[in-house]
Design a protein around this motif. Structure first.
Motif, PDB file in Angstrom:
ATOM      1  N   ILE A  65      36.827  39.160  74.801  1.00  0.00           N
ATOM      2  CA  ILE A  65      35.931  39.038  73.649  1.00  0.00           C
ATOM      3  C   ILE A  65      36.484  38.031  72.654  1.00  0.00           C
ATOM      4  O   ILE A  65      37.675  38.040  72.336  1.00  0.00           O
ATOM      5  N   THR A  66      35.585  37.168  72.162  1.00  0.00           N
ATOM      6  CA  THR A  66      35.927  36.244  71.092  1.00  0.00           C
ATOM      7  C   THR A  66      34.894  36.393  69.990  1.00  0.00           C
ATOM      8  O   THR A  66      33.725  36.652  70.256  1.00  0.00           O
ATOM      9  N   VAL A  67      35.344  36.239  68.763  1.00  0.00           N
ATOM     10  CA  VAL A  67      34.442  36.194  67.608  1.00  0.00           C
ATOM     11  C   VAL A  67      34.657  34.836  66.958  1.00  0.00           C
ATOM     12  O   VAL A  67      35.766  34.520  66.535  1.00  0.00           O
ATOM     13  N   ASP A  68      33.597  34.035  66.911  1.00  0.00           N
ATOM     14  CA  ASP A  68      33.668  32.658  66.403  1.00  0.00           C
ATOM     15  C   ASP A  68      34.797  31.877  67.092  1.00  0.00           C
ATOM     16  O   ASP A  68      35.599  31.206  66.449  1.00  0.00           O
ATOM     17  N   ASP A  69      34.854  31.989  68.410  1.00  0.00           N
ATOM     18  CA  ASP A  69      35.846  31.311  69.263  1.00  0.00           C
ATOM     19  C   ASP A  69      37.282  31.755  68.990  1.00  0.00           C
ATOM     20  O   ASP A  69      38.225  31.102  69.417  1.00  0.00           O
ATOM     21  N   TYR A  70      37.478  32.863  68.292  1.00  0.00           N
ATOM     22  CA  TYR A  70      38.805  33.429  68.069  1.00  0.00           C
ATOM     23  C   TYR A  70      38.973  34.615  69.022  1.00  0.00           C
ATOM     24  O   TYR A  70      38.253  35.610  68.911  1.00  0.00           O
ATOM     25  N   PRO A  71      39.900  34.519  69.983  1.00  0.00           N
ATOM     26  CA  PRO A  71      40.045  35.611  70.958  1.00  0.00           C
ATOM     27  C   PRO A  71      40.590  36.886  70.316  1.00  0.00           C
ATOM     28  O   PRO A  71      41.502  36.836  69.489  1.00  0.00           O
ATOM     29  N   LEU A  72      39.993  38.006  70.682  1.00  0.00           N
ATOM     30  CA  LEU A  72      40.441  39.304  70.192  1.00  0.00           C
ATOM     31  C   LEU A  72      41.269  39.990  71.275  1.00  0.00           C
ATOM     32  O   LEU A  72      40.877  40.018  72.435  1.00  0.00           O
ATOM     33  N   ASN A  73      42.387  40.543  70.870  1.00  0.00           N
ATOM     34  CA  ASN A  73      43.229  41.312  71.780  1.00  0.00           C
ATOM     35  C   ASN A  73      42.778  42.764  71.683  1.00  0.00           C
ATOM     36  O   ASN A  73      43.119  43.456  70.726  1.00  0.00           O
ATOM     37  N   VAL A  74      41.976  43.206  72.658  1.00  0.00           N
ATOM     38  CA  VAL A  74      41.408  44.551  72.602  1.00  0.00           C
ATOM     39  C   VAL A  74      41.743  45.344  73.858  1.00  0.00           C
ATOM     40  O   VAL A  74      42.010  44.773  74.910  1.00  0.00           O
ATOM     41  N   LYS A  75      41.705  46.642  73.700  1.00  0.00           N
ATOM     42  CA  LYS A  75      41.863  47.567  74.820  1.00  0.00           C
ATOM     43  C   LYS A  75      40.522  48.267  74.985  1.00  0.00           C
ATOM     44  O   LYS A  75      39.955  48.791  74.014  1.00  0.00           O
ATOM     45  N   ILE A  76      39.994  48.285  76.199  1.00  0.00           N
ATOM     46  CA  ILE A  76      38.714  48.937  76.464  1.00  0.00           C
ATOM     47  C   ILE A  76      38.932  50.442  76.498  1.00  0.00           C
ATOM     48  O   ILE A  76      39.736  50.948  77.275  1.00  0.00           O
ATOM     49  N   ASP A  77      38.223  51.153  75.636  1.00  0.00           N
ATOM     50  CA  ASP A  77      38.321  52.612  75.589  1.00  0.00           C
ATOM     51  C   ASP A  77      37.229  53.279  76.412  1.00  0.00           C
ATOM     52  O   ASP A  77      37.459  54.298  77.054  1.00  0.00           O
ATOM     53  N   LYS A  78      36.028  52.710  76.370  1.00  0.00           N
ATOM     54  CA  LYS A  78      34.911  53.299  77.103  1.00  0.00           C
ATOM     55  C   LYS A  78      33.950  52.192  77.513  1.00  0.00           C
ATOM     56  O   LYS A  78      33.654  51.300  76.723  1.00  0.00           O
ATOM     57  N   LEU A  79      33.486  52.272  78.741  1.00  0.00           N
ATOM     58  CA  LEU A  79      32.519  51.310  79.261  1.00  0.00           C
ATOM     59  C   LEU A  79      31.420  52.080  79.960  1.00  0.00           C
ATOM     60  O   LEU A  79      31.672  52.812  80.915  1.00  0.00           O
TER      61      LEU A  79
END
Length: 127
Positions: A65-79
């Motif tokens: 995931i990126t917001v305004d081309d800034y990558p976010l370091n995220v952990k998926i909790d639920k899909l």
């Protein structure tokens, strides 16, 4: 006298033959749940933040995931079909919610805001 080398080879050959008959190969057209669910969220989505600026959220098929081309370091909790819930590296929660198979809301806990998502940048100017 028994030839150990010959008998060992025969035993290994017998075991290999048994493995051929007992090994069950998975079907080649296997239903891959995660790839199917990822396709719900893949794409570029736009929203207006609380200052009125148009922002872009981009989600890849690997759920990067990126917001305004800034990558976010995220952990998926639920899909699931209805929601993609994540935690960022600061511990804040993010969520993307779908309606009719399309993302329509983006939740950002850092600002405690819910934003409506649009698939085209032009559509956001109509609100």
């Amino acid at each position: 006298m028994i030839n150990i080398k010959k008998n060992t080879t025969w035993y290994i050959s017998l075991m290999n033959m048994m493995n051929i008959f007992t090994y069950r190969k998975r079907p080649t057209k296997r239903y891959d749940r995660h790839k199917f669910l990822n396709s719900f969220y893949e794409g570029k989505w736009y929203f207006k933040d609380n200052t009125g600026l148009t922002r872009m959220v981009q989600i890849t098929k690997e759920l990067a995931i990126t917001v305004d081309d800034y990558p976010l370091n995220v952990k998926i909790d639920k899909l699931s079909k209805q929601e993609l819930l994540m935690t960022d590296h600061y511990g804040f929660h993010l969520g993307i919610f779908t309606k009719d198979g399309m993302p329509y809301k983006f939740y950002d806990e850092t600002e405690n805001m819910v934003y409506f998502l649009f698939s085209k940048k032009d559509s956001i100017n109509k609100i």
